[in-house]
Structure formats: structure tokens, C-alpha cells
Scaffold this motif. Structure first.
Motif, PDB file in Angstrom:
ATOM      1  N   CYS A  94       3.725  -1.343   3.495  1.00 57.79           N
ATOM      2  CA  CYS A  94       4.369  -0.959   2.235  1.00 57.79           C
ATOM      3  C   CYS A  94       5.856  -1.247   2.380  1.00 57.79           C
ATOM      4  O   CYS A  94       6.487  -0.856   3.372  1.00 57.79           O
ATOM      5  CB  CYS A  94       4.150   0.511   1.900  1.00 57.79           C
ATOM      6  SG  CYS A  94       4.824   0.972   0.264  1.00 57.79           S
ATOM      7  N   ALA A 126       0.798   0.335   8.335  1.00 58.20           N
ATOM      8  CA  ALA A 126      -0.283   1.322   8.300  1.00 58.20           C
ATOM      9  C   ALA A 126      -0.615   1.838   9.700  1.00 58.20           C
ATOM     10  O   ALA A 126      -1.066   2.968   9.854  1.00 58.20           O
ATOM     11  CB  ALA A 126      -1.532   0.703   7.659  1.00 58.20           C
ATOM     12  N   GLU A 138       2.955   7.885   0.808  1.00 61.14           N
ATOM     13  CA  GLU A 138       2.556   9.144   0.183  1.00 61.14           C
ATOM     14  C   GLU A 138       1.043   9.133  -0.023  1.00 61.14           C
ATOM     15  O   GLU A 138       0.513   8.240  -0.692  1.00 61.14           O
ATOM     16  CB  GLU A 138       3.268   9.344  -1.162  1.00 61.14           C
ATOM     17  CG  GLU A 138       4.773   9.488  -1.064  1.00 61.14           C
ATOM     18  CD  GLU A 138       5.194  10.840  -0.509  1.00 61.14           C
ATOM     19  OE1 GLU A 138       4.336  11.747  -0.460  1.00 61.14           O
ATOM     20  OE2 GLU A 138       6.377  10.983  -0.135  1.00 61.14           O
ATOM     21  N   GLU A 139       0.355  10.128   0.513  1.00 60.93           N
ATOM     22  CA  GLU A 139      -1.110  10.157   0.442  1.00 60.93           C
ATOM     23  C   GLU A 139      -1.625  10.319  -0.974  1.00 60.93           C
ATOM     24  O   GLU A 139      -2.797  10.043  -1.243  1.00 60.93           O
ATOM     25  CB  GLU A 139      -1.648  11.281   1.330  1.00 60.93           C
ATOM     26  CG  GLU A 139      -1.432  11.022   2.821  1.00 60.93           C
ATOM     27  CD  GLU A 139      -2.100  12.089   3.668  1.00 60.93           C
ATOM     28  OE1 GLU A 139      -2.644  13.056   3.089  1.00 60.93           O
ATOM     29  OE2 GLU A 139      -2.074  11.958   4.910  1.00 60.93           O
ATOM     30  N   GLU A 140      -0.782  10.787  -1.903  1.00 61.11           N
ATOM     31  CA  GLU A 140      -1.227  10.981  -3.281  1.00 61.11           C
ATOM     32  C   GLU A 140      -1.537   9.663  -3.982  1.00 61.11           C
ATOM     33  O   GLU A 140      -2.235   9.640  -4.994  1.00 61.11           O
ATOM     34  CB  GLU A 140      -0.171  11.747  -4.079  1.00 61.11           C
ATOM     35  CG  GLU A 140       1.143  10.997  -4.222  1.00 61.11           C
ATOM     36  CD  GLU A 140       2.198  11.815  -4.965  1.00 61.11           C
ATOM     37  OE1 GLU A 140       2.193  11.756  -6.213  1.00 61.11           O
ATOM     38  OE2 GLU A 140       2.989  12.499  -4.299  1.00 61.11           O
ATOM     39  N   TYR A 141      -1.035   8.539  -3.449  1.00 59.42           N
ATOM     40  CA  TYR A 141      -1.287   7.234  -4.049  1.00 59.42           C
ATOM     41  C   TYR A 141      -2.551   6.633  -3.442  1.00 59.42           C
ATOM     42  O   TYR A 141      -2.855   6.853  -2.268  1.00 59.42           O
ATOM     43  CB  TYR A 141      -0.095   6.296  -3.842  1.00 59.42           C
ATOM     44  CG  TYR A 141       1.147   6.782  -4.551  1.00 59.42           C
ATOM     45  CD1 TYR A 141       1.285   6.618  -5.925  1.00 59.42           C
ATOM     46  CD2 TYR A 141       2.165   7.421  -3.845  1.00 59.42           C
ATOM     47  CE1 TYR A 141       2.421   7.080  -6.581  1.00 59.42           C
ATOM     48  CE2 TYR A 141       3.297   7.888  -4.486  1.00 59.42           C
ATOM     49  CZ  TYR A 141       3.415   7.714  -5.863  1.00 59.42           C
ATOM     50  OH  TYR A 141       4.519   8.181  -6.514  1.00 59.42           O
ATOM     51  N   PRO A 142      -3.328   5.861  -4.236  1.00 54.58           N
ATOM     52  CA  PRO A 142      -4.588   5.292  -3.715  1.00 54.58           C
ATOM     53  C   PRO A 142      -4.330   4.278  -2.596  1.00 54.58           C
ATOM     54  O   PRO A 142      -3.297   3.612  -2.571  1.00 54.58           O
ATOM     55  CB  PRO A 142      -5.200   4.615  -4.953  1.00 54.58           C
ATOM     56  CG  PRO A 142      -4.039   4.361  -5.870  1.00 54.58           C
ATOM     57  CD  PRO A 142      -3.084   5.487  -5.647  1.00 54.58           C
ATOM     58  N   ASP A 143      -5.285   4.180  -1.690  1.00 53.92           N
ATOM     59  CA  ASP A 143      -5.212   3.229  -0.584  1.00 53.92           C
ATOM     60  C   ASP A 143      -5.674   1.871  -1.107  1.00 53.92           C
ATOM     61  O   ASP A 143      -6.849   1.660  -1.388  1.00 53.92           O
ATOM     62  CB  ASP A 143      -6.096   3.696   0.573  1.00 53.92           C
ATOM     63  CG  ASP A 143      -5.927   2.848   1.818  1.00 53.92           C
ATOM     64  OD1 ASP A 143      -5.423   1.715   1.699  1.00 53.92           O
ATOM     65  OD2 ASP A 143      -6.276   3.321   2.914  1.00 53.92           O
ATOM     66  N   THR A 144      -4.739   0.915  -1.240  1.00 52.64           N
ATOM     67  CA  THR A 144      -5.071  -0.401  -1.791  1.00 52.64           C
ATOM     68  C   THR A 144      -5.392  -1.425  -0.707  1.00 52.64           C
ATOM     69  O   THR A 144      -5.677  -2.586  -1.018  1.00 52.64           O
ATOM     70  CB  THR A 144      -3.912  -0.924  -2.659  1.00 52.64           C
ATOM     71  OG1 THR A 144      -2.703  -0.898  -1.883  1.00 52.64           O
ATOM     72  CG2 THR A 144      -3.731  -0.057  -3.893  1.00 52.64           C
ATOM     73  N   HIS A 160       0.041   4.188  -0.334  1.00 52.71           N
ATOM     74  CA  HIS A 160      -0.645   5.283   0.352  1.00 52.71           C
ATOM     75  C   HIS A 160      -0.049   5.517   1.747  1.00 52.71           C
ATOM     76  O   HIS A 160      -0.117   6.633   2.274  1.00 52.71           O
ATOM     77  CB  HIS A 160      -2.137   4.968   0.451  1.00 52.71           C
ATOM     78  CG  HIS A 160      -2.953   6.065   1.066  1.00 52.71           C
ATOM     79  ND1 HIS A 160      -3.303   7.208   0.371  1.00 52.71           N
ATOM     80  CD2 HIS A 160      -3.488   6.198   2.317  1.00 52.71           C
ATOM     81  CE1 HIS A 160      -4.018   7.997   1.164  1.00 52.71           C
ATOM     82  NE2 HIS A 160      -4.141   7.399   2.354  1.00 52.71           N
ATOM     83  N   ILE A 161       0.531   4.466   2.327  1.00 52.86           N
ATOM     84  CA  ILE A 161       1.154   4.603   3.656  1.00 52.86           C
ATOM     85  C   ILE A 161       2.324   5.578   3.602  1.00 52.86           C
ATOM     86  O   ILE A 161       2.567   6.329   4.546  1.00 52.86           O
ATOM     87  CB  ILE A 161       1.618   3.215   4.166  1.00 52.86           C
ATOM     88  CG1 ILE A 161       0.405   2.311   4.388  1.00 52.86           C
ATOM     89  CG2 ILE A 161       2.438   3.328   5.440  1.00 52.86           C
ATOM     90  CD1 ILE A 161       0.778   0.871   4.701  1.00 52.86           C
ATOM     91  N   ASN A 185       0.827  -1.202   0.000  1.00 51.67           N
ATOM     92  CA  ASN A 185       0.000   0.000   0.000  1.00 51.67           C
ATOM     93  C   ASN A 185       0.866   1.258   0.000  1.00 51.67           C
ATOM     94  O   ASN A 185       1.326   1.718   1.048  1.00 51.67           O
ATOM     95  CB  ASN A 185      -0.906  -0.026   1.236  1.00 51.67           C
ATOM     96  CG  ASN A 185      -1.985   1.028   1.190  1.00 51.67           C
ATOM     97  OD1 ASN A 185      -2.005   1.864   0.284  1.00 51.67           O
ATOM     98  ND2 ASN A 185      -2.883   0.992   2.161  1.00 51.67           N
TER      99      ASN A 185
END
Length: 530
Positions: free
Chosen positions: A371, A389, A360-366, A357-358, A355
Motif C-alpha cells: 500500500c 503486507a 487499516e483493517e476496516e478496509y477490504p483486502d484487495t 487493508h495493510i 491494498n
């Protein structure tokens, strides 16, 4: 068919004439003429280097080239000779004679079903090797000198220090390493020690070890058991009084005024048989086998509880992720299958899975609770970090690569270290040697290289299996960093750190930590003094 004539004089090997070299040639020969009388009394080993490296012990002048050496096109074919006297007191190696490039040629061996009587080496090219097979079995790889077996071992010590690892303490006391095995207090109590006096070898003394004779060095900060003054059982490596003690059992060797007096001859607690691992000889490392891919899985991070500080694992890891490859991550009690991705900015590359998103917030939360990211700069792998996370003190983690994996020799069969035979100052980077060194680094071994009169430790080799291009090599001797790349050649950095500029005004300092690994520090907002 004779394809070349080579003249040997001193340490020089000179190609007098040569023909074109076709791939797949069987029964090809090289004529060797020794023009230096010093070679007349030496035993000669002719070494052929091409697709693989082969040694032929032959004092003749008309030598058959092993077919395996010419089994691959597009690589250079070299010949050299190594001479030794009968007592192995003299060794004369020649420089390599470059005969030419092995050219692509007609090869019926591409159809293994067309002729079951093809040479064994040709059939092997179509078969997945079994690195664990015993010698003599059907699936054992020819000329690979490695296996493990339960064998009888002699753990006695007669006072001969030749070839032994030993530590000279003081006042005539020397401790000689007998085995890597570790003995516990339970093993030692009740066992017998035989003490030998060199002046009376037929009058050995026998002592039974009691609990009161054993002292645990842990109370004084070192991991070892001492039996009186004559045996040490170190259960981990440690340093004391300027000496480095390796894990294992040591016997006392005693001398007075330089005259040997006696030693510990034997210890009954040491078994007389154990699993002996016969290491693979460096000359048999074969890049073609190692690059071979098979269906399966490979553990790249052994299952273990990893301590965390907040959301980040406390340690950096050295394994790498390949973009597009599939991995299976065991995270506590759950299993996740991930495909590694890659983020690139200029020459900074982050390979990751899980994930993003953990980080960088710009990436979707999978949805994965982790990560895993590997940072590389200029092709140099610097670190691998694991992030969670949620905050926690620990997670149990295991990582496997699944699908098509490279066929690798188990690390237990690899030599512990590899030293480049070439001197980089004069010969540069040799492809075949780089391949061998690369496998040692991949499996945790040590690699060293000589540059003039200085010995360097190689920290990183970035090797592309498929196009044969070697992107980067980094080595250090503690006083400076040496870097080589296929684009710029050798770059020398006189300090143990250097600066790199990144995208968006980012600045990174590349340095070496105390364990010898490279790491990067973001110094973008720091004041840098020259």
C-alpha cells in the motif's frame, strides 16, 4: 493597431492610455515614451508578459507585441522595459505596467485545418511539443533555448577566477572547479598535468601522474582523490573544515602574499568534448504547454531496491498520487495496475493505491502485497510512505503513471534553481511566477523567494492546473515558516514548527527536517508546552 501608450521614467512604467485587448491579435503595437534622459543612452529590451513572456530588443518607441503573448484569454497583460549600457555595467528594470486583461475574441485558429498558412504559434497550439528535438528540426518548440549535443569544450584554466566556483583553503592555496565530471584513479594514472607559472607563461612544466601521487580521501572520511597538492577529484559532495565541496574536478591556483604565482593549466584525463546540456531559460517556461496532457507513461519512482524495516520502507518519499489516476507498480518481479483513491477527514487527505487493508483493517483486502499512501494537511504534501503486507528487509520497486499524463520538460533541461522576481512583502503572489516555480519543485529543483530583506526557500506549492487557483505556498528561512493560502492570504509562524488540529481530537505538529522538507508528527497524546 496601437493598444496602449506607456511612459518610462526611472524604474516606473506608467500606462497613459490603453484599449481593450482581444485574444489572438496579430500585429498589435505598444507606444513607449522615455521621459527620463538616463534612458537615452541605454539599450532597451521590451518585455511582454501574458500567455507567455517574450523579450524584444528594440530601442524604438513603437513596438509590435509578439502574437504568442496574446494567445490566451482571461489573463493579465503586462509590459516592462530593461535597460543596459554598452558594457552591461548598468541595468535598470522597470516595474510592470499592467495594460489590462486579455479578453476572449473570435479565433479561427481553433480549426487548424481551415488555413494551413496560420502563424506558426497558432499551429503549435494544436501540436504536442517535443522537448528533446534539436534546434532547426520540424518539431522543435519556438524560442525554447534548450537542447543537448556533443560539443568541444575547453578544460584549460589560465588563472582567471571570474565566474568560477573556487575554494580558498589557506596559505595562498585556492582550488578552482573546472568541471562536474568525475575522474577515477584509472583515469588519472598516466595522464599529464601542465603547470603554469604566471611570470613565465611560455615555460609550462609537464608532469605525468603516477599511482604513488594519488591519495584516496575515503580513508579519512571524504569522497575525493587527491593528486599531489594540485588536483582534487571529488566523486560526491561533502563538507570538510567548514567548506562545502561539490562533486567535480578542481585545479590548484596559488598566490604568495596576495600575488598570483601559478596554477594547473590543463589535465589530459579530461576529454575535449562531452555532452553539453543547454538549460531552458526561466522566461520560456510555459504553463499552457506544461499542463497539456498526452497519452503515455511517466516514471514517478525510478526502479531501485528500497530497504524496509519490518513492513515499512525506511525512507519517506516526495512523489504524490492523484486520485482517479492509473498507476503501474512493479513490486519485485510482479506488475500491478492500480487506480489511486483518496480518504479525507476535514483538511487531512490521504491519497493511496494498492491494498489499504495493510494500513487499516476496516478496509477490504484487495490482494496487492503493498500500500502506497501520501499524507497531506491543508493541501501541504508532507510525506509518502510505502508499506508491505509481509515483513522484509527490501523490495525492488518501480512506479509509473499511465494514461493521460502531463507533458513536462525533462529535468536535465531545467535550470537548477528559480528565484521569484517579485518581492512577496510588497507584491504578494503572482500567478505566472508561481507556475514557473511549481515546475522546478515538481522536478526536484530549488525555489527561493524574497520577503523584504530576507531570502526564503520555498518548500511547497499546491497548484491546480485547470481553474488557475493556487491553494497553498509554504516557505522558510530557517527561523520561521511563512504560509500563504488563497483563502486567508499570508500567515506567519515565528517558529520552525506549528500545530494543527484534526478530526476526533487529533493534533499534529508540522515542522521542517534537516533536509528542508515538511513532515507531520501525531502529538495527540503528548503534553504540549507553550
Amino acid at each position: 493597431m496601437v493598444i496602449a501608450k506607456i511612459e518610462i521614467s526611472g524604474t516606473n512604467a506608467t500606462v497613459i492610455w490603453s484599449k481593450e485587448i482581444p485574444m489572438g491579435l496579430v500585429g498589435g503595437r505598444v507606444q513607449i515614451e522615455y521621459t527620463d534622459e538616463r534612458w537615452n543612452t541605454l539599450n532597451k529590451t521590451v518585455v511582454f508578459r501574458g500567455a507567455v513572456t517574450k523579450d524584444i530588443l528594440d530601442n524604438g518607441t513603437d513596438i509590435v507585441i509578439p502574437a504568442e503573448v496574446l494567445s490566451r484569454s482571461g489573463i493579465n497583460f503586462y509590459v516592462g522595459v530593461y535597460g543596459t549600457d554598452a558594457e552591461n555595467n548598468i541595468g535598470i528594470p522597470t516595474f510592470w505596467a499592467k495594460v489590462g486583461v486579455i479578453r476572449d475574441a473570435t479565433d479561427p485558429n481553433l480549426d487548424p485545418n481551415s488555413n494551413p498558412d496560420l502563424p506558426v504559434w497558432a499551429r503549435l497550439l494544436e501540436r504536442t511539443p517535443d522537448w528533446l528535438a534539436q534546434p532547426g528540426s520540424d518539431n522543435y518548440i519556438l524560442n525554447r533555448t534548450h537542447w543537448s549535443a556533443i560539443e568541444k569544450v575547453d578544460r584549460t584554466f589560465d588563472g582567471n577566477l571570474e565566474g568560477r566556483t573556487y575554494l580558498s583553503i589557506a596559505n595562498g592555496y585556492t582550488f578552482v572547479k573546472i568541471t562536474d565530471q568525475v575522474l577515477t584513479e584509472v583515469d588519472l594514472i598516466g595522464s599529464t598535468v601542465v603547470l603554469r607559472t604566471f611570470s613565465a607563461p611560455d615555460e609550462d612544466a609537464t608532469i605525468i601522474i603516477t599511482e604513488s601521487m594519488i591519495q584516496d580521501g575515503a580513508s579519512e572520511g571524504y569522497p575525493a582523490l587527491l593528486v599531489g597538492e594540485f588536483i582534487v577529484s571529488a566523486y560526491a559532495d561533502f563538507d570538510i573544515y567548514g567548506l562545502h565541496i561539490e562533486k567535480g574536478v578542481y585545479f590548484l591556483y596559488y598566490a604568495e602574499d596576495g600575488v598570483p604565482v601559478g596554477c594547473v593549466y590543463s589535465l589530459s584525463a579530461l576529454p575535449d568534448e562531452e555532452e553539453v546540456v543547454h538549460k531552458l531559460d526561466n522566461k520560456y517556461l510555459d504553463a499552457e504547454w506544461m499542463a497539456n496532457c498526452i497519452d503515455g507513461s511517466e516514471v514517478i519512482l525510478e526502479e531501485a531496491v528500497q530497504p524496509f524495516s519490518g513492513t515499512t520502507a525506511q525512507q519517506n518519499f516526495q512523489f504524490n498520487l492523484e486520485a482517479g489516476k492509473t498507476y503501474e507498480v512493479t513490486w519485485d518481479s510482479d506488475v500491478y495496475q492500480c487506480i489511486a483513491g483518496q480518504i479525507s477527514e476535514d483538511y487531512i487527505v490521504v491519497s493511496y493505491m494498492g491494498n489499504a487493508h495493510i494500513l487499516e483493517e476496516e478496509y477490504p483486502d484487495t490482494g496487492e502485497p503493498f500500500c502506497i499512501a501520501c499524507l497531506s494537511i491543508m493541501g501541504i504534501q508532507l510525506m509518502t510512505q510505502i508499506a508491505s503486507a509481509e515483513e522484509s528487509t527490501e523490495h525492488r520497486i518501480c512506479i509509473r503513471q499511465v494514461g493521460k499524463i502531463r507533458n513536462r520538460i525533462p529535468f536535465s533541461f531545467l535550470p537548477q534553481s528559480y528565484v521569484f522576481p517579485s518581492d512577496f512583502r510588497y507584491t504578494g503572489v503572482v500567478d505566472d511566477e508561481l507556475e514557473k516555480a511549481y515546475y522546478h519543485l515538481m522536478r526536484g529543483g530549488n525555489v527561493f523567494a524574497n520577503y523584504g530583506s530576507k531570502r526564503f526557500k520555498v518548500l511547497m506549492i499546491d497548484l491546480d492546473f485547470w481553474d488557475g487557483m493556487f491553494h497553498n505556498l509554504v516557505m522558510t528561512n530557517g527561523n520561521c515558516i511563512m504560509m500563504w493560502s488563497k483563502e486567508t492570504g499570508w500567515l506567519k509562524h515565528n517558529k520552525t514548527s506549528f500545530m494543527l488540529d484534526g478530526e476526533g481530537g487529533k493534533k499534529y505538529r508540522i515542522a521542517i527536517n534537516s533536509s528542508g522538507a515538511l513532515y507531520a508528527t501525531d502529538v495527540t497524546n503528548q503534553t504540549i508546552y507553550a
